[in-house]
Design an enzyme around this catalytic site. Sequence first.
Site, PDB file in Angstrom:
ATOM      1  N   CYS A 180      57.844  18.541  70.253  1.00 29.85           N
ATOM      2  CA  CYS A 180      56.822  17.766  70.977  1.00 29.85           C
ATOM      3  C   CYS A 180      57.164  17.579  72.451  1.00 29.85           C
ATOM      4  O   CYS A 180      58.206  17.003  72.788  1.00 29.85           O
ATOM      5  CB  CYS A 180      56.668  16.397  70.314  1.00 29.85           C
ATOM      6  SG  CYS A 180      55.516  15.317  71.191  1.00 29.85           S
TER       7      CYS A 180
ATOM      8  N   ARG B  19      46.788   8.667  64.132  1.00 33.69           N
ATOM      9  CA  ARG B  19      47.962   9.481  63.846  1.00 33.69           C
ATOM     10  C   ARG B  19      49.237   8.741  64.243  1.00 33.69           C
ATOM     11  O   ARG B  19      49.272   8.067  65.261  1.00 33.69           O
ATOM     12  CB  ARG B  19      47.881  10.810  64.614  1.00 33.69           C
ATOM     13  CG  ARG B  19      46.852  11.790  64.090  1.00 33.69           C
ATOM     14  CD  ARG B  19      46.889  13.128  64.827  1.00 33.69           C
ATOM     15  NE  ARG B  19      46.457  13.023  66.223  1.00 33.69           N
ATOM     16  CZ  ARG B  19      47.244  13.205  67.266  1.00 33.69           C
ATOM     17  NH1 ARG B  19      48.514  13.490  67.091  1.00 33.69           N
ATOM     18  NH2 ARG B  19      46.769  13.113  68.498  1.00 33.69           N
TER      19      ARG B  19
ATOM     20  N   TYR C 105      46.586  21.767  75.336  1.00 42.45           N
ATOM     21  CA  TYR C 105      46.050  21.272  74.062  1.00 42.45           C
ATOM     22  C   TYR C 105      44.525  21.291  74.067  1.00 42.45           C
ATOM     23  O   TYR C 105      43.900  21.576  73.040  1.00 42.45           O
ATOM     24  CB  TYR C 105      46.560  19.860  73.776  1.00 42.45           C
ATOM     25  CG  TYR C 105      47.998  19.829  73.341  1.00 42.45           C
ATOM     26  CD1 TYR C 105      48.345  19.922  71.995  1.00 42.45           C
ATOM     27  CD2 TYR C 105      49.031  19.728  74.276  1.00 42.45           C
ATOM     28  CE1 TYR C 105      49.671  19.898  71.593  1.00 42.45           C
ATOM     29  CE2 TYR C 105      50.352  19.713  73.886  1.00 42.45           C
ATOM     30  CZ  TYR C 105      50.670  19.797  72.541  1.00 42.45           C
ATOM     31  OH  TYR C 105      51.982  19.794  72.148  1.00 42.45           O
TER      32      TYR C 105
ATOM     33  N   TRP D  67      55.138  13.319  60.312  1.00 46.71           N
ATOM     34  CA  TRP D  67      56.462  13.759  60.725  1.00 46.71           C
ATOM     35  C   TRP D  67      57.493  13.292  59.705  1.00 46.71           C
ATOM     36  O   TRP D  67      57.514  12.125  59.312  1.00 46.71           O
ATOM     37  CB  TRP D  67      56.812  13.198  62.106  1.00 46.71           C
ATOM     38  CG  TRP D  67      55.931  13.691  63.211  1.00 46.71           C
ATOM     39  CD1 TRP D  67      54.966  12.979  63.873  1.00 46.71           C
ATOM     40  CD2 TRP D  67      55.928  15.010  63.780  1.00 46.71           C
ATOM     41  NE1 TRP D  67      54.370  13.775  64.828  1.00 46.71           N
ATOM     42  CE2 TRP D  67      54.930  15.022  64.796  1.00 46.71           C
ATOM     43  CE3 TRP D  67      56.663  16.170  63.540  1.00 46.71           C
ATOM     44  CZ2 TRP D  67      54.655  16.147  65.558  1.00 46.71           C
ATOM     45  CZ3 TRP D  67      56.396  17.293  64.301  1.00 46.71           C
ATOM     46  CH2 TRP D  67      55.401  17.283  65.301  1.00 46.71           C
TER      47      TRP D  67
END
Length: 327
Positions: A62, A127, A193, A95
């Site tokens: 990330c 999220r 993104y 995750w």
Amino acid sequence: MHMSEKTTALDTRIANHEIANEITKEGAFNRQNNRFTTTFGSQPGELPVEVGRYRLLWARICPWAHRAVIVRELLGLQDVISLGTTSPVRTKNGWEFSLDEGGVDPVLGIRYLPEIYAETDPEYTGRATVPTVVDVTTRKVVNNDYFRLTNYFETAFKPFHKEGALDLYPAELRAEIDEFNDILFHDVNNGVYKAGFAQSQAAYEQAYDALFARLDQLEDRLSRSRYLFGDRITDSDVRFYVTLVRFDAAYYSVFRTNRNRIIDFPNIWNYAKDLYQTPGFGDTTDFDAIKRGYQLGNHADNPYQILAKGPDLSVWNKAHDRAEKFK
């Protein structure tokens, strides 16, 4: 590959469904807002700055989390803020701390990141993202504001910076840095993104064009100074680096941002190598995790789980011209 790093077509479909509420009716990606944004500081209502109180949770894939880890390294905060690391491949349960013994974070005792979000706010439906900062004394998520987190490390945590630490967010440049970072976020950091997650041709092309127009401008800017703000590394360089280091290995192919590779921009490429070879940058960069996370994980439609062999990563250690050019 670790068994927990395997993913399935179902995982990908679930991951794609998770961002459905972040897609506009025009098919453009509009990233969710951060839920936990309390600032760090010494004023009432702020998060107290203390040694050992906070745990930074990240995934090596990330970019938003990576930049917090780079700043933590550059400022010498390793013994002040502990670090928890998830697998680079996000599962359908979120995750996962599968890299740790027993498959749980050794401090928090959780297997999946959403568990600590649920403990903190049972009503939260977004999220569970990295980076996440958890107050280990209360077992609560206190901050997941990736946009401002490095600035808190640079300012509120200054009493704990190592001797001789870089001033990544100098007071006299903060207004300029903030303005630059906002543009960098929209067109570049999040721009890849917006191209990769677009669900319409028009939205994809708009993001693609904005991304490369900005990279062309930055190529010119870096022809005139070693770093983005002259001869000193700042917070902006950290933010640019984390996108650059993922570009050719992931974004170029997976997100279809394929007009140019970073290696095709002479000034940006030498600048990226310069940063990579600076302690705190390259030594926190995990290309295997980046490739697995984007190519095998929830960003790619890759049902046979084939990991690309390239690109050649040895080029990151080759000589750059920045010190000579701007001596």
